[in-house]
Structures are given as structure tokens and as C-alpha cells.
Design a protein around this motif. Structure first.
Motif, PDB file in Angstrom:
ATOM      1  N   PRO A 193      45.208  -8.516 -26.427  1.00  0.00           N
ATOM      2  CA  PRO A 193      45.371  -7.690 -27.880  1.00  0.00           C
ATOM      3  C   PRO A 193      44.346  -6.890 -28.639  1.00  0.00           C
ATOM      4  O   PRO A 193      44.356  -5.807 -28.671  1.00  0.00           O
ATOM      5  N   ASP A 194      43.145  -7.759 -28.637  1.00  0.00           N
ATOM      6  CA  ASP A 194      41.980  -7.120 -29.344  1.00  0.00           C
ATOM      7  C   ASP A 194      41.384  -6.063 -28.408  1.00  0.00           C
ATOM      8  O   ASP A 194      40.686  -5.094 -28.830  1.00  0.00           O
ATOM      9  N   GLN A 195      41.276  -6.410 -26.938  1.00  0.00           N
ATOM     10  CA  GLN A 195      40.700  -5.369 -26.280  1.00  0.00           C
ATOM     11  C   GLN A 195      41.510  -3.918 -26.247  1.00  0.00           C
ATOM     12  O   GLN A 195      41.224  -2.935 -25.944  1.00  0.00           O
ATOM     13  N   PHE A 196      42.778  -4.355 -26.201  1.00  0.00           N
ATOM     14  CA  PHE A 196      43.408  -3.255 -26.498  1.00  0.00           C
ATOM     15  C   PHE A 196      43.546  -2.306 -27.357  1.00  0.00           C
ATOM     16  O   PHE A 196      43.462  -1.189 -27.401  1.00  0.00           O
ATOM     17  N   ALA A 197      43.380  -2.894 -28.633  1.00  0.00           N
ATOM     18  CA  ALA A 197      43.192  -2.268 -29.991  1.00  0.00           C
ATOM     19  C   ALA A 197      41.912  -1.521 -29.863  1.00  0.00           C
ATOM     20  O   ALA A 197      41.996  -0.129 -30.443  1.00  0.00           O
ATOM     21  N   ALA A 198      40.922  -2.003 -29.187  1.00  0.00           N
ATOM     22  CA  ALA A 198      39.746  -1.231 -29.027  1.00  0.00           C
ATOM     23  C   ALA A 198      39.858  -0.113 -28.314  1.00  0.00           C
ATOM     24  O   ALA A 198      39.436   1.072 -28.622  1.00  0.00           O
ATOM     25  N   GLY A 203      39.731   3.930 -28.917  1.00  0.00           N
ATOM     26  CA  GLY A 203      38.666   4.886 -28.341  1.00  0.00           C
ATOM     27  C   GLY A 203      37.443   4.096 -28.524  1.00  0.00           C
ATOM     28  O   GLY A 203      36.266   4.952 -28.407  1.00  0.00           O
ATOM     29  N   ARG A 204      37.297   2.806 -28.618  1.00  0.00           N
ATOM     30  CA  ARG A 204      35.946   2.134 -28.929  1.00  0.00           C
ATOM     31  C   ARG A 204      35.513   1.429 -27.805  1.00  0.00           C
ATOM     32  O   ARG A 204      34.750   0.629 -27.634  1.00  0.00           O
ATOM     33  N   ASP A 205      36.119   1.575 -26.585  1.00  0.00           N
ATOM     34  CA  ASP A 205      35.835   0.892 -25.573  1.00  0.00           C
ATOM     35  C   ASP A 205      34.647   1.409 -24.731  1.00  0.00           C
ATOM     36  O   ASP A 205      34.216   0.951 -23.797  1.00  0.00           O
ATOM     37  N   GLY A 206      34.291   2.468 -24.953  1.00  0.00           N
ATOM     38  CA  GLY A 206      33.180   3.227 -24.497  1.00  0.00           C
ATOM     39  C   GLY A 206      33.708   3.616 -23.046  1.00  0.00           C
ATOM     40  O   GLY A 206      32.781   4.343 -22.351  1.00  0.00           O
ATOM     41  N   GLY A 207      34.494   3.684 -22.813  1.00  0.00           N
ATOM     42  CA  GLY A 207      35.220   4.356 -21.369  1.00  0.00           C
ATOM     43  C   GLY A 207      35.640   5.817 -21.730  1.00  0.00           C
ATOM     44  O   GLY A 207      36.531   6.033 -22.041  1.00  0.00           O
TER      45      GLY A 207
END
Ligand SMILES: [Cu+2]
Length: 330
Positions: free
Chosen positions: A206-211, A215-219
Motif C-alpha cells: 500500500p505505501d509503495q502504491f501510494a507513492a 508519481g513519487r517513485d522516480g519511475g
């Protein structure tokens, strides 16, 4: 995220990778059928070998005519095999029905298959090609259609396979139960580059998905958050001038669209139909075949004009319209 290794191997209690709630249930049916088939093959092989040895030329085995009541054996055989395979039928049907029971209240992710890529559009507005991001342990609903030929959306680790037939809008769902990156294939031969029509499904905590959603995952290649799905549909609605007839200021030239989704519609030929995704899809692309009672058919055919992905966005827009006052419903 593009460098994430595939998580196909290992995981789950079974001997095949399992990453959705369907996987263990499908595998139980598969394993049972495999065991029944293997057991039968073994039984027949052993029986054949025993008979071959016992009754070989010159052996002392009895060759007298058999005098036993075979009906007992035959009845037992028919009853036993029927019961075993009816058991598998019930198991398989129950898994299949669960797969077809699409959970309500989830906004669909629109997926279009085209030669040779997967075009994924999220309700939040993001768009990706050949990649689908989902949240762990959260049911995912897909609205799928094809732009050209028959494709098939196939994620082996989820035991999910759904054919996409041109002109048809179909739904599928799954509940991802293990974080990781899984292969997405096209499982229907669809032309020269069919083998390259692959992608990945990324299941995030969930926390990674929210990131990722923010658009904060750098991808960068994940696609930037754009217009929300319904807003994108609204822009397409304006682009093709749909509001000229379907807008509030258009009088009563064409049916109002607010609140029409999943409601009954009376057609010009007197039939009542449900305004589901398929009906809206057909009404947009081949309006003359979906003429609504009480309106002159002036809408042209948009088949081949509006791309399939845009049609799904238009449907998202129509779904998102607030319900109209009762007096305005066509
Ligand atoms: Cu394909």
C-alpha cells in the motif's frame, strides 16, 4: 521499477507460482485432475503389463471363459468415475463463477489491446503501456477491449486469462495476494509481433502504491499523472462535439447521458436494454444500431474514427456524470 526482477518463481503453497486469490483454487482443480489422470494412466499401464506377462505365449495362466456378473463391476465403475468427474465439475464451476462475479463499487482500469501493445489507463488519470500497477490485497477490476484483432490478457501467476474480441467490452478482476512483478502475455496469436506483446503487472505494498500513484517513485516511464480518467473522457466528449446534441443546452435532440449507466433504455424498436459498458460502447461507435425511442437518429457511426481507448474513456466519463433529475432521464 523497470529493473524489478520477475517474481514468477517460488511463493505460495503450491508448486506453481501463486500471486492472486484465484491461484490456489484453480491449482486445486488442476492438481486434482492431474492426479486423477495420472492415477488412471498408472492403473491402466500396470494392468496392461500384468496381463502381458501373465498371459504371454506358453505361460500357465488360465484361458477359461470368465463367468462372473460383470454388471456389478460396470455399475461400480460408472458410478465412481461419474462421481469423481462431477466433483471436479462442481469445483471448476465454483472457481469460474467467482472469477465472473465482478466486485461492485470498484473503479475499473481500462485496458486496450492493440497490435502489439497493452494500453493501460487508470481511473486516476495515469496511462501506461505494457505495465499495470496494482495495490496488494486490493481487488482490481479491468475493463478490456481490443482495437484490432483478438488478443488475450494473460497473467499466469494470477491464473487470469481473458480474451479481447474486437467490438466487445469485457470485464475481469483479480485480488493480488503477493507483492512482486509478474509477466503479462498476449495468449492469442495476433500477428507478426505477437510474441513481443508482453508486459508486467507490478503488485505494490500500500505505501509503495501510494507513492507510485502520487508519481513519487522516480519511475519516469511509469507515465505522469495526467487528467483523471473521467476528465480525459470529458475532453474527448468536447473534441468530437458530443455536447452539441448530448449537452444540457442542446434541448432534446439526443438522450441525456447523466445517470444513464446501468439503467434501462427503451430502444426505437420497442426493446428494453440495460445501458451497460457494452451498450454504451456500441451506442458510441455504431449509434444507428442502438437508436433510442423518442429521438431522431442523427448520430453518425464513429466506428474506426474514435480510438478504442478513447471510447473507454468516454464510458468512464458517462459513468462519472452525476445522476440527472428524474424528469430528464430518457
Ligand atoms: Cu495480441
Amino acid at each position: 521499477m523497470s529493473a524489478a526482477p520477475l517474481s514468477e518463481i517460488g511463493g505460495g503453497a503450491g508448486w506453481l507460482p501463486e500471486a492472486s486469490s484465484f491461484a490456489p483454487r484453480v491449482d486445486r482443480v488442476f492438481d486434482g485432475l492431474l492426479a486423477a489422470s495420472a492415477g488412471m494412466a498408472l492403473f491402466l499401464t500396470v494392468l496392461t503389463l500384468v496381463i502381458l506377462v501373465r498371459y504371454r505365449r506358453g505361460s500357465a495362466g488360465s484361458r477359461k471363459a470368465v463367468r462372473i456378473a460383470t454388471w456389478k463391476i460396470e455399475t461400480a465403475w460408472i458410478v465412481a468415475t461419474t462421481a469423481v468427474f462431477l466433483f471436479f465439475f462442481v469445483q471448476g464451476t465454483s472457481v469460474y463463477l467467482e472469477m465472473r462475479r465482478i466486485p461492485a463499487g470498484i473503479e475499473a482500469i481500462n485496458v486496450v489491446g492493440r497490435q502489439w501493445m497493452w494500453d493501460v489507463r487508470y481511473p486516476g488519470g495515469r496511462r501506461e503501456f505494457n505495465r499495470l500497477h496494482v495495490r496488494l490485497n486490493t481487488p482490481v477490476r479491468l475493463l478490456l477491449s481490443s482495437e484490432d484483432v483478438i488478443h488475450s490478457f494473460f497473467v499466469p501467476a494470477f491464473r487470469l486469462k481473458q480474451d479481447l474480441v474486437p467490438g466487445k467490452v469485457v470485464e475481469a478482476w483479480f485480488d493480488p495476494t503477493r507483492a512482486g512483478t509478474y509477466m503479462l502475455y498476449c495468449a492469442q496469436y495476433c500477428g507478426t509481433a505477437h510474441a513481443e506483446m508482453t508486459g508486467t503487472v507490478v503488485v505494490l505494498a500500500p505505501d509503495q502504491f501510494a507513492a507510485w500513484e502520487g508519481g513519487r517513485d522516480g519511475g519516469a516511464e511509469s507515465g505522469s499523472p495526467g487528467l483523471a480518467g473521467a476528465a480525459r473522457g470529458s475532453a474527448i466528449f468536447q473534441k468530437y462535439g458530443c455536447a452539441q446534441c448530448h449537452g444540457d443546452a442542446a434541448g432534446s435532440r439526443a438522450p441525456r447521458l447523466a445517470g444513464v449507466y446501468r439503467g434501462p433504455v427503451r430502444l426505437a424498436d420497442g426493446r428494453f436494454v440495460l445501458a451497460d459498458d457494452q451498450f454504451l460502447h456500441d451506442a458510441i461507435l455504431r449509434a444507428p444500431k442502438c437508436a433510442v425511442a423518442g429521438y431522431a437518429m442523427t448520430m453518425p457511426t464513429y466506428d474506426g474514427v474514435i480510438p478504442e481507448g478513447d471510447v473507454l474513456d468516454l464510458i468512464s466519463y458517462i459513468k462519472a456524470l452525476p445522476p440527472a433529475p428524474a424528469s430528464q432521464v430518457p
